[in-house]
Design a protein around this motif. Structure first.
Motif, PDB file in Angstrom:
ATOM      1  N   TRP A 220       0.820  -1.214   0.000  1.00 54.93           N
ATOM      2  CA  TRP A 220       0.000   0.000   0.000  1.00 54.93           C
ATOM      3  C   TRP A 220       0.853   1.262   0.000  1.00 54.93           C
ATOM      4  N   VAL A 225      -1.100   7.707  -3.779  1.00 56.17           N
ATOM      5  CA  VAL A 225      -1.749   8.222  -2.560  1.00 56.17           C
ATOM      6  C   VAL A 225      -1.887   7.025  -1.625  1.00 56.17           C
ATOM      7  N   TRP A 227      -2.697   6.240   1.435  1.00 56.40           N
ATOM      8  CA  TRP A 227      -3.863   5.971   2.276  1.00 56.40           C
ATOM      9  C   TRP A 227      -5.113   5.666   1.464  1.00 56.40           C
ATOM     10  N   GLU A 228      -5.034   5.853   0.149  1.00 57.22           N
ATOM     11  CA  GLU A 228      -6.125   5.450  -0.721  1.00 57.22           C
ATOM     12  C   GLU A 228      -5.810   4.141  -1.441  1.00 57.22           C
ATOM     13  N   SER A 229      -4.718   3.472  -1.019  1.00 59.79           N
ATOM     14  CA  SER A 229      -4.269   2.239  -1.674  1.00 59.79           C
ATOM     15  C   SER A 229      -4.230   1.065  -0.704  1.00 59.79           C
ATOM     16  N   CYS A 230      -5.039   1.140   0.334  1.00 59.11           N
ATOM     17  CA  CYS A 230      -4.958   0.135   1.391  1.00 59.11           C
ATOM     18  C   CYS A 230      -5.665  -1.170   1.063  1.00 59.11           C
ATOM     19  N   TYR A 231      -6.631  -1.131   0.141  1.00 63.68           N
ATOM     20  CA  TYR A 231      -7.454  -2.313  -0.076  1.00 63.68           C
ATOM     21  C   TYR A 231      -7.527  -2.648  -1.554  1.00 63.68           C
ATOM     22  N   GLU A 235      -4.105   0.867  -7.463  1.00 67.60           N
ATOM     23  CA  GLU A 235      -4.541   1.298  -8.795  1.00 67.60           C
ATOM     24  C   GLU A 235      -3.535   2.236  -9.459  1.00 67.60           C
TER      25      GLU A 235
END
Length: 350
Positions: A220, A225, A227-231, A235
């Motif tokens: 992640w 970004v 904190w927008e790549s945690c799950y 992307e």
């Protein structure tokens, strides 16, 4: 006004004569305090988000020391991780040229591929041994075992003449020898030796175009970004070399930030002058005692054949050095003094 000497004495008070920085650097007082503050945050249940600021401060500090844009810097845990990424990027059958008996973390990832041609030659013959079919030259700037310095300028010229890339492990020189990472394709180094940081952190310099590396270890943190790549799949990878980051050891970065601030405050040129003066004093003393060290002019590391077996008795006497392949290895750094050199010489003369 603070001087080099006064600043160093305010940070270090070792209980032993410590001449073993080539194994582990001592932690400055400011670094110990930073580690303590970070640990207390965890103990007190304080949010750790501010510690990520330390990660970026470390990245910027190392970029300044390396002389490259911060966008080329990745941060991980070991040199071997980044060697593995380089090894994975090479085509089957590619030749990797290394120095004989260089440090395992540098050379082993290329052997582990199994389908690369890894050729080792004496360090002093490295540049002349580059061939048209050489894809990569991988070498430590200073040899761990004995402190010998690679002729990086000659290696770079030979590599460019044959279309090869260069990969330098600066673990044994970062902090006392100016780093010219812009001159190489890849550079890596660990932080717990000459820049006096905690264990568990490594630096990596990637080419601006990433040099064909794939972020095989990306999690992640490697997202543009995070904190927008945690799950789910990431992307969008970071547009910088941060795509090669490993999830950071936050407490370590809190400490390393303080260590690097001190290194920059003192200046690598001043540290180099201090360290080499001590190493040369030791070499002169060895000559008077009838010992001949491994030739390594311009190095802060001095290796003496045949004396490695005395490491244990020296340690019991409060003098810390290393035993490497039967050689006594002494490493001189900013917290050492003339008195430290003379005490080691006195012990060896007994």
């Amino acid at each position: 006004m603070e001087t080099f000497e006064s600043l160093v004495r305010a940070e270090f008070a070792p209980k032993n004569v410590y001449l073993n920085t080539a194994s582990n650097g001592l932690l400055p007082a400011r670094t110990v305090a930073a580690l303590d503050r970070a640990a207390r945050m965890r103990a007190d249940g304080v949010p750790l988000g501010s510690l990520y600021e330390d990660v970026e401060a470390v990245r910027a500090s190392f970029a300044r020391l390396a002389g490259v844009p911060v966008e080329r810097i990745a941060l991980g845990g070991s040199v071997a991780e980044y060697g593995a990424l380089i090894a994975a990027s090479l085509p089957e059958g590619a030749e990797v040229l290394t120095a004989e008996a260089d440090f395992a973390s540098l050379v082993n990832p290329f052997h582990m591929r199994g389908d690369l041609k890894v050729r080792a030659v004496p360090l002093e013959r490295l540049a002349e041994s580059v061939r048209p079919d050489t894809a990569l030259v991988a070498v430590s700037s200073a040899q761990s075992a004995d402190g010998r310095l690679a002729d990086l300028a000659a290696v770079r010229r030979a590599a460019r003449a044959h279309g090869a890339r260069t990969y330098v492990d600066a673990s044994q020189s970062l902090g006392w020898l100016p780093l010219q990472a812009a001159e190489d394709d890849f550079t890596a180094a660990i932080a717990f030796k000459w820049v006096l940081g905690p264990h568990g952190i490594a630096f990596f310099v990637a080419p601006e175009d990433f040099g064909g590396l794939k972020p095989l270890l990306a999690g992640w943190i490697a997202g543009e970004v995070p904190w927008e790549s945690c799950y789910g799949p990431v992307e969008e990878l970071a547009r910088s070399a941060r795509r090669f980051d490993i999830s950071p050891s936050l407490f370590g970065f809190a400490g390393l930030r303080a260590s690097l601030e001190m290194v920059e405050q003192l200046g690598v040129d001043a540290i180099q002058a201090h360290d080499l003066a001590l190493a040369d004093r030791f070499r002169a003393g060895l000559s008077r005692l009838g010992h001949t060290p491994v030739p390594a002019p311009g190095s802060a590391i001095v290796s003496v054949p045949g004396l490695g077996s005395r490491q244990g008795e020296l340690s019991r006497a409060g003098i810390e050095v290393s035993d490497r392949a039967g050689h006594l290895r002494a490493a001189f750094h900013l917290y050492n003094t003339d008195a430290d050199v003379d005490r080691l010489l006195d012990a060896l003369s007994g």
